[in-house]
Design a protein around this motif. Structure first.
Motif: not given
Length: 394
Positions: A102-103, A106-107, A110-111, A174
């Protein structure tokens, strides 16, 4: 604009194959609606699960899997709409593996994490069949005992079928409204309901897609599953997995020959149904406490105990091992069908050999006879050449 990336991370046997087949068979339609399915083919998402779960150093792992997650991420981040990365084996990732995956997104995106979920009376039966399709020799009763005795929930079954646990690992950090569970309707419900729920979450028009596809990865009957289990016992170390087993046994014997055959539906006895319902209720309560977005109804995860579900029309809720006489008849029918499949494949190989021989010995005749078959390909090649030439000139 930041892309919106949906990570559909599980769980196995919750309609995932159906949803994936609909979207990948109509990938262009999805693209027209602003939804990207990254990668060259669906198998790239499977390879990404191997990459995320740290399995790429295994000698049996395809080399293409190495770095596949980063390649899907790069393609996703270059898109300006919605993106779907989907495979049920992501559910097997550890908390740290999920966090790192996910990282990577994520930046810059929009996850959203998505889990499809189904009641555990059906899941326990379905998972045993799936294990048998992957070379397991465990009996149905032994599998159920393992599931029930695993109080710590460390087995593969609970790793991927504890929906709350999957959401906790993948959705850590999240916002709650970006963590979703899509419930599978009760057995016998219209399959369009699951598709409409999933498509609505992704933001695509459900009506734009044809969902009348040939169903794949369907359940085996009790007779067919037990026959396959006994074949696994007889195989011993032959046809290993990874290796030839999926190609020969799973794809041909299980999917091509055994799945279409009529059989008795697998069923849990009353005590096992009670266990499944209690476990499901605990999981549903944990999902509710998380505040995750529920598309559907969490009550659909808790099976009604004391009666057959709609797709398990039976008088007796207890599983009985098929008799040797029943399995003998099933074995004879299976051998006959395997011979038909073998002949079809032999004929296909012979046709290919004949074409190769003709091309080598009589190339002019081959070109003339097969020219019409090659025209669509030639047109595509000419169009691609012209497009490349125009780009160079510009």
């Amino acid at each position: 604009m930041r892309p919106r990336v949906f990570l559909h991370v599980g769980s196995p046997k919750t309609g995932t194959t159906f949803l994936q087949d609909v979207l990948w068979s109509q990938r262009a339609t999805a693209g027209e609606q602003g939804l990207l399915l990254p990668g060259e083919r669906f198998n790239d998402h499977f390879l990404a699960t191997l990459d995320v779960r740290g399995l790429v150093d295994d000698p049996s792992c395809p080399e293409r899997a190495r770095g596949m997650w980063d390649r899907l991420v790069a393609e996703a981040l270059a898109w300006d709409g919605s993106v779907l990365i989907s495979h049920e084996l992501f559910a097997g990732a550890t908390a740290e593996q999920a966090r790192q995956a996910v990282a990577a997104l994520a930046d810059d995106a929009e996850v959203h994490v998505v889990v499809t979920a189904r009641d555990h009376v059906r899941q326990i039966s379905a998972e045993w069949q799936e294990h048998v399709k992957h070379r397991s020799a465990a009996t149905f009763d032994a599998f159920i005992r393992e599931v029930r005795d695993d109080a710590a929930r460390t087995s593969w079954f609970w790793q991927v079928q504890d929906y709350a646990g999957v959401l906790e690992r993948w959705g850590a950090g999240l916002p709650a409204d970006q963590v979703h569970v899509v419930t599978v309707p009760p057995a016998g419900a219209d399959p369009t309901i699951l598709w409409e729920r999933f498509a609505g979450l992704l933001g695509v028009d459900p009506a734009a897609f044809d969902i009348e596809l040939e169903r794949s990865n369907t359940s085996l009957g009790a007779e067919q599953a037990e026959l396959l289990r006994r074949v696994n016992v007889e195989l011993g170390d032959r046809l290993p997995l990874p290796g030839p087993y999926p190609l020969v046994v799973k794809n041909v014997l299980a999917h091509r020959v055994l799945e279409p055959r009529a059989g008795t539906r697998l069923a849990l006895d009353a005590a096992d149904q009670e266990f499944a319902a209690a476990a499901a209720r605990g999981i549903a309560d944990r999902i509710a406490a998380m505040g995750a977005d529920v598309v559907g109804d969490l009550d659909e995860l808790v099976p009604v105990v004391g009666g057959a579900t709609a797709d398990e029309d039976r008088d007796d809720n207890a599983y009985a091992v098929p008799s040797d006489a029943t399995l003998l008849a099933e074995s004879v029918a299976t051998i006959a069908e395997l011979l038909v499949v073998l002949n079809e494949r032999r004929a296909a190989v012979q046709r290919a050999d004949d074409l190769t021989t003709t091309a080598q010995e009589k190339p002019i005749r081959f070109a003339l006879v097969h020219a019409s078959e090659q025209r669509p390909l030639l047109r595509k090649l000419r169009a691609a050449y012209r497009a490349a030439k125009e780009r160079r000139s510009n």
